[in-house]
Design an enzyme around this catalytic site. Structure first.
Site, PDB file in Angstrom:
ATOM      1  N   THR A   1      12.973 133.530   7.678  1.00  0.00           N
ATOM      2  CA  THR A   1      12.714 132.380   8.547  1.00  0.00           C
ATOM      3  C   THR A   1      11.282 132.456   9.064  1.00  0.00           C
ATOM      4  OG1 THR A   1      13.652 131.059  10.354  1.00  0.00           O
ATOM      5  CG2 THR A   1      13.578 133.443  10.691  1.00  0.00           C
ATOM      6  N   ASN A   2      10.936 131.698  10.102  1.00  0.00           N
ATOM      7  CA  ASN A   2       9.580 131.715  10.655  1.00  0.00           C
ATOM      8  C   ASN A   2       9.644 131.473  12.166  1.00  0.00           C
ATOM      9  OD1 ASN A   2       9.362 128.762  11.208  1.00  0.00           O
ATOM     10  ND2 ASN A   2       9.717 128.693   8.987  1.00  0.00           N
ATOM     11  N   ARG A   3       8.497 131.343  12.777  1.00  0.00           N
ATOM     12  CA  ARG A   3       8.414 131.343  14.246  1.00  0.00           C
ATOM     13  C   ARG A   3       8.601 129.979  14.898  1.00  0.00           C
ATOM     14  NH1 ARG A   3       2.912 132.986  15.221  1.00  0.00           N
ATOM     15  NH2 ARG A   3       3.449 132.494  17.363  1.00  0.00           N
ATOM     16  N   SER A   4       8.937 128.955  14.139  1.00  0.00           N
ATOM     17  CA  SER A   4       9.080 127.630  14.758  1.00  0.00           C
ATOM     18  C   SER A   4      10.228 127.610  15.761  1.00  0.00           C
ATOM     19  CB  SER A   4       9.338 126.580  13.677  1.00  0.00           C
ATOM     20  OG  SER A   4       9.685 125.346  14.278  1.00  0.00           O
TER      21      SER A   4
ATOM     22  N   ALA B   1       9.028 123.500  10.157  1.00  0.00           N
ATOM     23  CA  ALA B   1       8.370 124.559   9.393  1.00  0.00           C
ATOM     24  C   ALA B   1       9.351 124.989   8.297  1.00  0.00           C
ATOM     25  CB  ALA B   1       7.997 125.726  10.296  1.00  0.00           C
TER      26      ALA B   1
END
Ligand code: PMT
Length: 207
Positions: A21-24, A88
């Site tokens: 996943t990512n930081r959004s 994102a």
């Protein structure tokens, strides 16, 4: 107007207990949804997992992976008048997620990743969207040039470019600062709460 907004991160499964996943945080997209609903528009928010409350009066489709987000957007986008792609979305996903939890066997583990579908890049074709199309660009260098390339390649009406190398704006922050890259000009939007940027973007749509 009928408006579709994507928000938040996607989760790409590695096995039943792990994902990429990512930081959004979803804040930017949820603020646009809130501002659009407040302005009287009919809003559909397609969102990856976040800890945010869905704004009042907003229709909501929760998704997890990039593929699920693509399917939801492809279903509803042709009926919309405008779209903001603030999510994102993962660019790569594990080629074959393991059905069983991956065990610790060797010293190294190599994941084979494949490209996800480019949802924004599919909006005009094959999805066939003809409305006002706004993409975001999360950049760490050459902000304006990279955003303009995205604008042209994905046939957008506007790219909102933010510098995600900064801790005080972009991912998971209360504020943002952006370059608004239109086909014929670029306008800076100074650092301000994401709420203000959202209001500004929605005000471009008119009534
Ligand atoms: O959620 P927050 O914590 O509030 O953070 C806000 C934000 C930084 C996530 C937001 O402002 C932002 O920049 N969103 C876009 C993030 C991104 O994935 O940028 P990109 O440059 O990689 O992608 C360009 C555009 O294509 C984006 O509109 C993205 O939604 C879209 N995209 C990307 C990949 C993909 N497979 N499908 C897409 O639709």
């Amino acid at each position: 107007m009928k408006i579709l907004i994507t928000a938040g991160p996607t989760r790409e499964p590695i096995d039943p207990v792990r994902y990429l996943t990512n930081r959004s945080s979803g804040k930017m997209g949820y603020e646009i949804a809130h501002a659009a609903a407040h302005a009287g528009h009919r809003v559909l928010l397609v969102s990856g997992p976040t800890s945010l409350d869905v704004p009042d009066g907003v229709d909501f489709i929760p998704v997890e992976s990039a593929e699920e987000m693509y399917q939801a957007v492809a279903n509803y986008l042709p009926k919309m008048d405008a779209a903001f792609f603030a999510a994102a979305v993962a660019d790569y996903t594990p080629a074959e997620p393991s059905v069983q939890k991956i065990k610790k066997t060797g010293a190294n583990l190599t994941l084979d990743l494949v490209r996800t579908k480019d949802i924004l890049g599919s909006a005009r074709s094959p999805i066939g969207f003809t409305g006002f199309l706004v993409g975001f660009a999360a950049e760490t260098e050459n902000l304006e040039a990279n955003a303009r390339l995205k604008l042209e390649k994905k046939s957008c009406d506007l790219i909102v470019a933010n510098d995600v190398s900064r801790a005080d704006i972009g991912f998971d922050s209360h504020e943002n600062e952006a370059l608004l890259v239109f086909p014929d000009r670029t306008e800076p939007f100074p650092k301000a709460p994401k709420h203000d940027l959202a209001m500004h973007l929605v005000s471009m749509l008119g009534e």
